[in-house]
Scaffold this motif. Structure first.
Motif, PDB file in Angstrom:
ATOM      1  N   PHE A   6       0.860  -1.181   0.000  1.00 22.95           N
ATOM      2  CA  PHE A   6       0.000   0.000   0.000  1.00 22.95           C
ATOM      3  C   PHE A   6       0.898   1.232   0.000  1.00 22.95           C
ATOM      4  CE2 PHE A   6      -2.891   3.210   1.355  1.00 22.95           C
ATOM      5  CZ  PHE A   6      -4.164   2.767   1.046  1.00 22.95           C
ATOM      6  N   LEU A   7       0.743   2.093  -0.992  1.00 23.40           N
ATOM      7  CA  LEU A   7       1.494   3.347  -1.067  1.00 23.40           C
ATOM      8  C   LEU A   7       0.547   4.487  -0.715  1.00 23.40           C
ATOM      9  CD1 LEU A   7       4.060   4.947  -1.719  1.00 23.40           C
ATOM     10  CD2 LEU A   7       3.374   4.919  -4.125  1.00 23.40           C
ATOM     11  N   ARG A  36       0.170   0.040  -4.571  1.00 18.47           N
ATOM     12  CA  ARG A  36      -1.271   0.173  -4.771  1.00 18.47           C
ATOM     13  C   ARG A  36      -1.774   1.336  -3.924  1.00 18.47           C
ATOM     14  NH1 ARG A  36      -3.947  -5.612  -4.280  1.00 18.47           N
ATOM     15  NH2 ARG A  36      -5.655  -4.482  -5.267  1.00 18.47           N
ATOM     16  N   THR A  37      -2.570   2.196  -4.545  1.00 20.33           N
ATOM     17  CA  THR A  37      -3.108   3.380  -3.888  1.00 20.33           C
ATOM     18  C   THR A  37      -4.569   3.527  -4.291  1.00 20.33           C
ATOM     19  OG1 THR A  37      -0.934   4.445  -3.998  1.00 20.33           O
ATOM     20  CG2 THR A  37      -2.820   5.881  -3.575  1.00 20.33           C
ATOM     21  N   LEU A  38      -5.438   3.686  -3.303  1.00 16.22           N
ATOM     22  CA  LEU A  38      -6.859   3.868  -3.592  1.00 16.22           C
ATOM     23  C   LEU A  38      -7.057   5.163  -4.379  1.00 16.22           C
ATOM     24  CD1 LEU A  38      -9.668   2.624  -3.133  1.00 16.22           C
ATOM     25  CD2 LEU A  38      -9.890   4.147  -1.168  1.00 16.22           C
ATOM     26  N   GLY A  61       2.521  -4.546   3.250  1.00 15.91           N
ATOM     27  CA  GLY A  61       3.225  -3.480   3.945  1.00 15.91           C
ATOM     28  C   GLY A  61       2.667  -2.145   3.504  1.00 15.91           C
ATOM     29  N   LEU A  62       3.020  -1.103   4.237  1.00 16.52           N
ATOM     30  CA  LEU A  62       2.581   0.250   3.900  1.00 16.52           C
ATOM     31  C   LEU A  62       3.785   1.175   3.857  1.00 16.52           C
ATOM     32  CD1 LEU A  62      -0.312   2.408   4.625  1.00 16.52           C
ATOM     33  CD2 LEU A  62       1.778   3.152   5.746  1.00 16.52           C
ATOM     34  N   LEU A  63       3.882   1.916   2.767  1.00 19.95           N
ATOM     35  CA  LEU A  63       4.880   2.972   2.620  1.00 19.95           C
ATOM     36  C   LEU A  63       4.105   4.266   2.490  1.00 19.95           C
ATOM     37  CD1 LEU A  63       7.785   3.954   2.164  1.00 19.95           C
ATOM     38  CD2 LEU A  63       7.478   3.457  -0.260  1.00 19.95           C
ATOM     39  N   ALA A  64       4.323   5.202   3.408  1.00 20.70           N
ATOM     40  CA  ALA A  64       3.599   6.472   3.396  1.00 20.70           C
ATOM     41  C   ALA A  64       4.569   7.616   3.114  1.00 20.70           C
ATOM     42  CB  ALA A  64       2.896   6.707   4.732  1.00 20.70           C
ATOM     43  N   ILE A  65       4.109   8.548   2.294  1.00 24.01           N
ATOM     44  CA  ILE A  65       4.870   9.753   1.968  1.00 24.01           C
ATOM     45  C   ILE A  65       4.039  10.945   2.445  1.00 24.01           C
ATOM     46  CG2 ILE A  65       6.007  11.089   0.159  1.00 24.01           C
ATOM     47  CD1 ILE A  65       7.057   8.215   0.274  1.00 24.01           C
TER      48      ILE A  65
END
Length: 181
Positions: A6-7, A36-38, A61-65
């Motif tokens: 999840f990005l 993947r981004t909603l 996993g989640l990568l957040a910016i």
């Protein structure tokens, strides 16, 4: 087959922010990770929180910016002084990111996913953006400097490699049945 992650990011409003996201997506793809981004790669008819949860359940996993989103030219943070009296801490030329940069990492935490958050320079470190809240290092990047320099720096490479390792373990473990012994 690529490993879905999840990005999460606030909608870019500058060319540098969009380029940063594009480069992160390219980097992830080069490592066999499908970002993947909603609303960008995936769409859903349900309310956003349900759609995000569904997408996260499919992710490893989640990568957040946390990009700059809301600008505070001059303001004040309400705090308590040493004697407990109300006090103002002055703020100037600071930014908040989108609320989704708080919500989505918190949802990923509840699912036990590996989380990595990068914060653009100038974004106030509050909530899950505070160092230590999620137990992980929160690197800060500066978009006034060349993106390539940051994506080749030891900070990026060491941290993203460690997160990627956790993502790969999640993918492996997800397919196994629970053990009763």
């Amino acid at each position: 087959m690529n490993i879905p992650v999840f990005l999460s990011y606030s909608r870019p409003y500058t060319d540098h922010q969009q380029e940063f996201i594009d480069r992160v997506r390219e980097f992830l793809a080069s490592r066999g990770l499908e970002s993947r981004t909603l609303g960008v790669t995936d769409y859903d008819m349900d309310e956003p929180l349900t759609a995000i949860r569904r997408l996260m359940l499919e992710s490893n996993g989640l990568l957040a910016i946390a990009f700059r989103r809301y600008h505070i030219e001059e303001g004040a943070e309400k705090v308590r002084g040493e004697q407990g009296e109300p006090k103002d801490r002055l703020l100037s030329d600071q930014y908040f990111s989108s609320a989704w940069c708080q919500i989505e990492p918190a949802m990923a935490f509840q699912l036990g996913l590996p989380i990595l958050i990068f914060r653009e320079k100038g974004v106030i470190a509050d909530g899950v953006l505070e160092k230590g809240v999620l137990g992980t290092y929160l690197p800060e990047f500066d978009l006034t400097k060349p993106i390539d320099d940051y994506l080749k720096a030891p900070e990026w490479n060491q941290i993203i490699a460690e997160w990627e390792g956790y993502v790969r373990v999640v993918r492996k473990v997800k397919g196994k049945p629970p053990r009763l012994y």
